[in-house]
Enzyme design. Structure first.
Site, PDB file in Angstrom:
ATOM      1  N   TYR A 196       0.816  -1.212   0.000  1.00 31.27           N
ATOM      2  CA  TYR A 196       0.000   0.000   0.000  1.00 31.27           C
ATOM      3  C   TYR A 196       0.852   1.266   0.000  1.00 31.27           C
ATOM      4  O   TYR A 196       0.326   2.356   0.115  1.00 31.27           O
ATOM      5  CB  TYR A 196      -0.954   0.006   1.203  1.00 31.27           C
ATOM      6  N   LYS A 216       3.501 -14.903   4.969  1.00 31.18           N
ATOM      7  CA  LYS A 216       3.721 -15.828   3.840  1.00 31.18           C
ATOM      8  C   LYS A 216       5.231 -16.005   3.702  1.00 31.18           C
ATOM      9  O   LYS A 216       5.800 -15.867   2.602  1.00 31.18           O
ATOM     10  CB  LYS A 216       3.073 -15.237   2.573  1.00 31.18           C
ATOM     11  N   ASP A 261      -2.499 -18.632   3.576  1.00 33.35           N
ATOM     12  CA  ASP A 261      -3.491 -19.466   2.878  1.00 33.35           C
ATOM     13  C   ASP A 261      -4.150 -20.451   3.837  1.00 33.35           C
ATOM     14  O   ASP A 261      -5.382 -20.593   3.863  1.00 33.35           O
ATOM     15  CB  ASP A 261      -2.878 -20.182   1.661  1.00 33.35           C
ATOM     16  N   ASP A 317      -6.023  -6.557   5.344  1.00 32.86           N
ATOM     17  CA  ASP A 317      -7.173  -5.980   4.649  1.00 32.86           C
ATOM     18  C   ASP A 317      -8.152  -7.104   4.280  1.00 32.86           C
ATOM     19  O   ASP A 317      -9.362  -7.026   4.520  1.00 32.86           O
ATOM     20  CB  ASP A 317      -6.665  -5.263   3.384  1.00 32.86           C
TER      21      ASP A 317
END
Ligand code: NAD
Length: 337
Positions: free
Chosen positions: A123, A172, A205, A229
């Site tokens: 972002y 991740k 995930d 988000d």
């Protein structure tokens, strides 16, 4: 008397923020609202989606209640929401998701808080096409040790302050070995300073699946910007939808409170919007101003009206819904009962 900047916002924003203002006023807390326009409304008037008057107001009051602001998709001006977070370094985005009695949801008794890093990674706005033909584009996501440290500290301090038991770091790091790896390393360092709290981590995930299948195992969740988000919308879906989910953007010198949802152009101007999310953002704002008893009373009134299910908007009662203004009036009645 507190002074608070009020940004009505776009689409459904003006009507739902007005609900929140009416309810806060009915609670007896004295607030001088400094109304300031941003987003589409400000473009029409000042040719600028983020006029200086808004920034000056927040700089002075250090606290704002904000309606959702429309961001054009793909082209046009950059998100004003992101610009505000950057301008005031609102590094912690806190998004609670708690089940409501009377609202059908996949799971009962959920009470999760997502703490999302709000200023770094994808972002930061470092993105471009690599050539004039636009054959490829790249976005650079920067994660810093200091940015990771302050959000992880915030999450652990939050957990301690509100007597939470567990903090889960989401990442991740198996694929994003540097950015994800750095965030995970710092999370382990910070976790070691809080032996009173349980700590663990999950890969994003797997986390998405676990949150749908078995969300009760989670308490406070802390993660980087993009994952936060997405997971916070997922969490609001678990407790009954976007119309119910509030959020706080916290910095060292200013804080902005808002709904998680957007400006909902599809229902704007139709008296259909559920005002709950922004009212509960007002509750978070009152807690921030140390107005705990009014915050508690408003939250109880909102939950009671929703539980009864008679005076709620269409997203909560398809058969015999009421409009935004009637739902607001019902909450005010319950407040003064
Ligand atoms: P949205 O959240 O506005 O709407 C998604 C769906 O949820 C729509 O069907 C909408 O009708 C419904 N919905 C949302 N809020 C509701 C409410 N209070 N009551 C009942 N139903 C509600 O998401 P979107 O359509 O993807 O975005 C619209 C605009 O909002 C975009 O310009 C986007 O950039 C902006 N946005 C702003 C913020 C913010 O200001 N913080 C956050 C998200 C999106």
């Amino acid at each position: 008397m507190h002074e608070v900047t009020l940004i009505p916002g776009d689409g459904i924003g003006p009507s739902i923020t007005e609900s929140a203002v009416r309810i806060i006023e009915a609670s007896g807390v004295k607030i001088a609202w400094d109304r300031a326009e941003a987003g589409m409304a400000a473009i029409d008037k000042y040719k600028d989606p983020l006029p200086k008057a808004v920034l000056d107001s927040i700089e002075r009051t250090r606290v704002a209640l904000k309606g959702p602001l429309t961001t054009p998709v793909g082209s046009g001006f950059r998100s004003v929401n992101v610009a505000l977070r950057k301008e005031f370094d609102l590094y912690a985005n806190v998004r609670p998701a708690k089940t409501f009695e009377g609202v059908t949801s996949q799971h009962d008794d959920l009470d999760i808080v997502i703490v999302r890093e709000n200023t770094e990674e994808f972002y930061a706005g470092i993105e471009h096409y690599i050539d004039p033909q636009r054959s490829a584009a790249e976005t650079i996501g920067i994660v810093t040790r200091s940015g990771s440290h302050r959000i992880l500290k915030y999450a652990y301090e939050f957990a301690r302050k509100y007597h939470r038991k567990k903090v889960t770091t989401v990442h991740k790091a198996n694929i994003l070995k540097y950015t994800g790896g750095l965030f995970l390393d710092v999370s382990r360092e910070v976790a070691a300073e809080y032996p009173d709290l349980e700590s663990n981590d999950r890969i994003i995930d797997n986390m998405a699946m676990q949150m749908v299948m078995n969300p009760h195992q989670f308490d406070v969740i802390v993660t980087t910007n993009l994952f936060g988000d997405i997971l916070s919308d997922l969490a609001s879906g678990l407790v009954g939808g976007l119309g119910l989910a509030p959020g706080a953007n916290i910095g060292y010198t200013a804080s902005i409170f808002e709904a998680v949802h957007g400006s909902a152009p599809d229902i704007a101007g139709k008296d259909l919007a559920n005002p709950t999310a922004v009212i509960l953002a007002g509750v978070l704002l009152l807690r921030h101003l140390n107005e705990e008893s009014a915050a508690e009373r408003i939250e109880r009134a909102v939950r009671s009206v929703i539980k009864e299910g008679k005076c709620v908007t269409r997203d909560l009662n398809h058969q015999s819904p009421v409009g935004t203004s009637k739902m607001t009036a019902a909450i005010i009645d319950r407040l003064t009962d």
